[in-house]
Design an enzyme around this catalytic site. Structure first.
Site, PDB file in Angstrom:
ATOM      1  N   SER A 172       0.823  -1.215   0.000  1.00 59.62           N
ATOM      2  CA  SER A 172       0.000   0.000   0.000  1.00 59.62           C
ATOM      3  C   SER A 172       0.856   1.263   0.000  1.00 59.62           C
ATOM      4  O   SER A 172       0.443   2.311  -0.495  1.00 59.62           O
ATOM      5  CB  SER A 172      -0.930   0.004   1.220  1.00 59.62           C
ATOM      6  OG  SER A 172      -1.861  -1.063   1.149  1.00 59.62           O
ATOM      7  N   GLU A 403      -5.267  -3.802  -6.638  1.00 58.86           N
ATOM      8  CA  GLU A 403      -5.616  -2.487  -7.207  1.00 58.86           C
ATOM      9  C   GLU A 403      -5.861  -1.457  -6.111  1.00 58.86           C
ATOM     10  O   GLU A 403      -6.657  -0.539  -6.248  1.00 58.86           O
ATOM     11  CB  GLU A 403      -6.853  -2.570  -8.125  1.00 58.86           C
ATOM     12  CG  GLU A 403      -6.832  -3.706  -9.151  1.00 58.86           C
ATOM     13  CD  GLU A 403      -5.780  -3.510 -10.229  1.00 58.86           C
ATOM     14  OE1 GLU A 403      -4.678  -3.079  -9.887  1.00 58.86           O
ATOM     15  OE2 GLU A 403      -6.061  -3.806 -11.394  1.00 58.86           O
TER      16      GLU A 403
END
Length: 426
Positions: A172, A403
């Site tokens: 992330s 994603e």
């Protein structure tokens, strides 16, 4: 667009050969006869061109994907020829410009296509969606020479593409990636690794984010690396819960020399390219979740009609009626959010990032829940690999992670809301 629709009409007639043909003498394509006219019809609100595109994709999913999804999952088979058939229908570079062979379609059209294809095989469609995202990055940010070199090959799926952002220590926290690219004359020398790369080892083109400059997002650049480049290697094939029709491997670079001409955009543009690509990637993967959930919803409805307990079909039990209604509502609400986010991208709304994040978060969570409910409705049968609901559930679970994790999606949505509040009250 008109030429593409004409091609779709021709392709559809040839594809169906009468077996699944929904082409009518009045020139209209109708949706699935089992859902047409009901509240769960995915074609609701679409114009005629979009219905044509959707119908073609659904038929391709039924004829080419669904009959093979179980085998591809069990054998961990990467279905190259099936995907090239999809590319021949215009699904290899859906939202790339037509100049170099793309289909020139909208993000909304793209969402419709991926939802339809995912009803046949969620895993394979998810890979196709990633391939399309990579193609768009090159088409949108590459120069004429780069677009002319790579887009025709990607549009036909003569060559396949992978997106390389995640690293072993930076998921992330993408702005702090460490894979380095140091300039050496007319080449960059790359060192480092990427992890969890869909298509790794099988794809031909790797759209990779690397560090060419300072720490943070401004030091990241985007480079295309071709398979076979000395210094490019791959890790072992990962054993996964789902997504088994596409391989996942680490991408390893050791003194890998890549021409400077493979740089997409300018040095330091990489993070911007990655994030803009992911906006579309998020609506794409949410659309794949929609397809999985739609398939599970229809399968569950049919199962309730034929399965009997206590001397009556399951459809007579009010709890299951309510559960089916909840599933249908979640799918429909998710679809509306995803299509709005796609429209936001098409029309460049200022809220597009938050809307794409919101749609990805909501749709991937709720559509997984729908698939999970489908397994429960089937009871013990739902846990058998002979029944497709468990595979759709396994394949769409990872959509909450990739994603951008759904935790990061919440962060992006809340940031947009709070920043708007600051603008209003400052």
């Amino acid at each position: 667009m008109a030429q593409l629709v004409k091609k779709i009409v021709t392709s559809k007639i040839l594809l169906n050969k009468g077996k699944y043909c929904l082409y009518k003498c009045d020139g209209r394509f109708l949706g699935d006869s089992w859902v047409a006219g009901s509240c769960i019809d995915p074609s609701l609100g679409l114009n005629d061109d979009q219905k044509n595109i959707q119908s073609l994709a659904i038929d391709f999913a039924r004829n080419e994907l669904q009959p093979n999804m179980k085998k591809w999952d069990e054998e961990e088979f990467f279905p190259v020829e099936a995907m090239r058939k999809a590319a021949s229908l215009g699904f290899g570079a859906v939202y790339c410009s037509e100049k170099f062979g793309g289909s020139g379609m909208s993000r909304l059209d793209t969402s419709i296509i991926f939802e339809a294809l995912a009803q046949g095989c969620t895993s394979t469609t998810a890979y196709i969606s990633i391939h399309n995202m990579c193609a768009w990055m090159i088409d949108e940010f590459g120069n004429e020479a780069q677009r002319g070199r790579w887009i025709p090959q990607l549009a036909s799926m003569e060559k396949f593409a992978s997106y390389c952002l995640t690293e072993p220590n930076n998921g992330s926290d993408a702005a702090n990636l460490t894979l380095s690219a140091k300039r050496d004359g007319d080449h960059y020398i790359l060192n480092g690794s990427k992890t969890f790369i869909s298509g790794g080892g099988e794809s031909d083109i790797y759209v990779l984010m690397c560090r060419t400059g300072e720490k943070g997002p401004k030091g990241i650049s985007c480079i295309v690396i071709e398979k076979g480049t000395p210094g490019l290697d791959f890790g072992k094939k990962e054993k996964k819960v789902g997504w088994n029709s596409q391989p996942t491997r680490a991408v390893i670079l050791e003194d890998c020399r890549v021409p400077v001409s493979h740089l997409i955009g300018q040095p330091g543009d990489g993070f911007k390219i990655a994030m803009k690509g992911l906006n579309g990637g998020r609506t794409n993967i949410a659309s794949c979740s929609l397809g999985a959930a739609q398939a599970c919803l229809e399968i569950s409805r049919d199962y309730l009609k034929i399965r009997k307990q206590f001397n009556q079909p399951l459809e007579n039990f009010q709890y299951l009626q309510f559960l089916l209604a909840e599933m249908a509502t979640k799918v429909t609400a998710s679809r509306l959010m995803v299509r709005q986010a796609a429209q936001a991208l098409d029309e460049d709304w200022p809220e597009k990032v938050a809307l794409c994040s919101m749609a990805k978060y909501f749709a991937t969570e709720e559509c997984f829940n729908v698939c999970n409910h489908a397994v429960q409705i089937h009871g013990g049968y739902g846990y058998l690999k002979d029944y497709p609901v468990q595979q759709h559930m396994r394949d769409c679970r990872v959509h909450q992670i990739l994603e951008g994790t759904n935790e990061i999606m919440r962060l992006l949505v809340s940031r947009d809301i709070l920043l708007e509040g600051q603008r209003k009250y400052s």
